[in-house]
Design an enzyme around this catalytic site. Structure first.
Site, PDB file in Angstrom:
ATOM      1  N   GLY A  11      27.391  47.957   3.830  1.00  0.00           N
ATOM      2  CA  GLY A  11      27.376  47.799   5.294  1.00  0.00           C
ATOM      3  C   GLY A  11      28.712  47.281   5.790  1.00  0.00           C
ATOM      4  O   GLY A  11      29.303  46.398   5.176  1.00  0.00           O
ATOM      5  N   VAL A  23      45.678  42.888   2.546  1.00  0.00           N
ATOM      6  CA  VAL A  23      45.846  43.444   1.189  1.00  0.00           C
ATOM      7  C   VAL A  23      47.081  44.358   1.167  1.00  0.00           C
ATOM      8  O   VAL A  23      47.955  44.238   0.303  1.00  0.00           O
ATOM      9  CB  VAL A  23      44.585  44.238   0.750  1.00  0.00           C
ATOM     10  CG1 VAL A  23      44.838  45.033  -0.528  1.00  0.00           C
ATOM     11  CG2 VAL A  23      43.390  43.292   0.559  1.00  0.00           C
ATOM     12  N   ARG A  72      27.251  53.725   1.170  1.00  0.00           N
ATOM     13  CA  ARG A  72      26.502  53.221   0.009  1.00  0.00           C
ATOM     14  C   ARG A  72      26.417  54.424  -0.929  1.00  0.00           C
ATOM     15  O   ARG A  72      25.794  55.425  -0.591  1.00  0.00           O
ATOM     16  CB  ARG A  72      25.112  52.763   0.435  1.00  0.00           C
ATOM     17  CG  ARG A  72      25.130  51.662   1.515  1.00  0.00           C
ATOM     18  CD  ARG A  72      23.743  51.090   1.736  1.00  0.00           C
ATOM     19  NE  ARG A  72      23.605  50.399   3.002  1.00  0.00           N
ATOM     20  CZ  ARG A  72      23.901  49.112   3.206  1.00  0.00           C
ATOM     21  NH1 ARG A  72      24.375  48.392   2.232  1.00  0.00           N
ATOM     22  NH2 ARG A  72      23.721  48.562   4.398  1.00  0.00           N
ATOM     23  N   MET A 171      19.148  40.587  12.004  1.00  0.00           N
ATOM     24  CA  MET A 171      19.455  41.080  10.657  1.00  0.00           C
ATOM     25  C   MET A 171      19.718  39.942   9.669  1.00  0.00           C
ATOM     26  O   MET A 171      19.720  38.772  10.046  1.00  0.00           O
ATOM     27  CB  MET A 171      20.674  42.001  10.713  1.00  0.00           C
ATOM     28  CG  MET A 171      20.361  43.416  11.107  1.00  0.00           C
ATOM     29  SD  MET A 171      21.848  44.432  10.933  1.00  0.00           S
ATOM     30  CE  MET A 171      21.141  46.062  11.125  1.00  0.00           C
TER      31      MET A 171
HETATM   32  O1  F6P Z   1      23.770  43.979   4.690  1.00  0.00           O
HETATM   33  C1  F6P Z   1      24.048  44.156   6.038  1.00  0.00           C
HETATM   34  C2  F6P Z   1      22.867  44.713   6.772  1.00  0.00           C
HETATM   35  O2  F6P Z   1      23.217  44.879   8.132  1.00  0.00           O
HETATM   36  C3  F6P Z   1      21.557  43.913   6.635  1.00  0.00           C
HETATM   37  O3  F6P Z   1      21.529  42.787   7.487  1.00  0.00           O
HETATM   38  C4  F6P Z   1      20.539  44.975   6.950  1.00  0.00           C
HETATM   39  O4  F6P Z   1      19.312  44.655   6.328  1.00  0.00           O
HETATM   40  C5  F6P Z   1      21.140  46.216   6.348  1.00  0.00           C
HETATM   41  O5  F6P Z   1      22.536  45.990   6.247  1.00  0.00           O
HETATM   42  C6  F6P Z   1      20.920  47.474   7.147  1.00  0.00           C
HETATM   43  O6  F6P Z   1      21.426  48.543   6.419  1.00  0.00           O
HETATM   44  P1  F6P Z   1      21.779  49.987   7.037  1.00  0.00           P
HETATM   45  O7  F6P Z   1      22.975  49.833   7.928  1.00  0.00           O
HETATM   46  O8  F6P Z   1      22.069  50.830   5.855  1.00  0.00           O
HETATM   47  O9  F6P Z   1      20.586  50.399   7.830  1.00  0.00           O
END
Ligand code: F6P
Length: 325
Positions: A11, A23, A72, A171
């Site tokens: 994320g 960097v 991801r 979140m």
């Molecule tokens: O890890 C960051 C985050 O925003 C979490 O808070 C949330 O559960 C998840 O990512 C959401 O993932 P995605 O953007 O893949 O829906």
């Protein structure tokens, strides 16, 4: 050490761009080559990388998201995917990686670097969730918390105007860090955290007491990892037990991930990006650079992944009940 690859993965989080900038410029200052990898580990597999210069990172300090894009990547979890990535890195003469991301990113980095130890790897904690060990703060957490507070202040206006009870979902995955800090900042009447189960009967009693104390509005924050389900589920259960308020639900969702990074996240990103390159120059690998106290500290990637210090300080936990009476 001759050439560093830099990528953002998982994320996105505000502060990633200031970190990439640090960097790139620290590497170039030390006469090292630096290659930007697009879309996290996917770019390593697809060979989607480009040489960066000091000008590649001009005027990006205030940008949310990440100029390198992120993903991801399922392919990187396979041995075949890792081997392709390794070959692509070698072909470009890249002998070190700076990976900016959260626990999925670090898990991939650790596996990769154990398999191919000739590529040094340093992780930078970049996630709004603030759920890694070895650092008091992760990149993006401060900005996301400020975004939530701004939203809560706005909801308070309308909640107060209508004498309503709002359930707001925030979140953080299985961390209640954003929920707790935003809740205290905006004076939430209750905060439901994944780490400490809230009994619905107690919640209902405290909301009734608030009404009795002539509160005109109430805000209950529901962290997305709360055991009762989402804000809609909690609102439904409470609604059946309390009739005094008009109940509304708001899910803040992905707006929490965007926006220009706060000064704190710009400084943290710069500091950790600078430290990551210096760690590679010092011969470190399989470590994360983090902030502990007010100093940069190195932690093994294993520890960073293992130690889920959720940073829910005792005084904040006590205050959350007392200051909203
Ligand atoms: O890890 C960051 C985050 O925003 C979490 O808070 C949330 O559960 C998840 O990512 C959401 O993932 P995605 O953007 O893949 O829906």
């Amino acid at each position: 050490l001759s050439k560093i690859g830099v990528l953002t993965s998982g994320g996105d989080a505000p502060g990633m761009n200031p970190c990439i900038r640090a960097v790139v410029r620290t590497a170039i200052y030390h006469k090292l080559g630096v290659v930007g990898v697009k879309q996290g580990y996917q770019g390593l597999i697809d060979n989607d990388m480009y040489e960066m210069t000091t000008r590649s990172v001009s005027n990006i300090l205030d940008f949310g998201g990440t100029i390198l894009k992120t993903a991801r990547c399922a392919d990187f979890r396979t041995d075949e995917g890792m081997e392709i990535a390794y070959r692509n890195l070698k072909a470009k003469g890249i002998d070190a990686l700076v990976v900016i991301g959260g626990d999925g990113t670090f898990t991939g980095a650790l596996r990769f670097s154990k398999k191919y130890p000739d590529i040094a790897v340093i992780g930078v904690p970049g996630t709004i969730d603030n759920d890694l060990g070895g650092t008091d703060y992760t990149l993006g957490f401060d900005t996301a918390t400020n975004t939530v507070v701004e939203a809560l202040d706005k909801i308070r206006d309308t909640a107060d105007a209508h004498d309503r009870l709002f359930f707001i979902e925030v979140m953080g995955r299985d961390s209640g860090c954003i929920a707790l800090r935003a809740g205290i900042s905006a004076g939430a009447e209750a905060i439901m955290l994944p780490e400490k189960e809230t009994a619905i009967t107690e919640l209902v009693e405290s909301l009734k007491a608030g009404e009795h104390n002539k509160k005109s509005s109430s805000i209950v924050i529901v962290a997305e990892g709360d055991k009762h389900g989402g804000a809609y589920d909690v609102a439904q259960i409470v609604k059946e037990q309390i009739k005094i308020y008009d109940v509304k639900v708001t899910i803040l969702g992905h707006l929490q991930r965007g926006g220009s990074p706060s000064a704190f996240d710009r400084i943290l990103g710069s500091r950790l990006g600078f430290a990551a390159v210096n760690a590679l120059i010092a011969g470190e690998t399989q470590k994360m650079v983090g902030l502990r106290g007010n100093s940069v500290a190195l932690t093994s990637l294993e520890e960073a992944l293992k130690v889920h210090e959720f940073k829910l300080e005792d005084d904040l936990m006590q205050m959350m009940e007392i200051l909203s009476i």
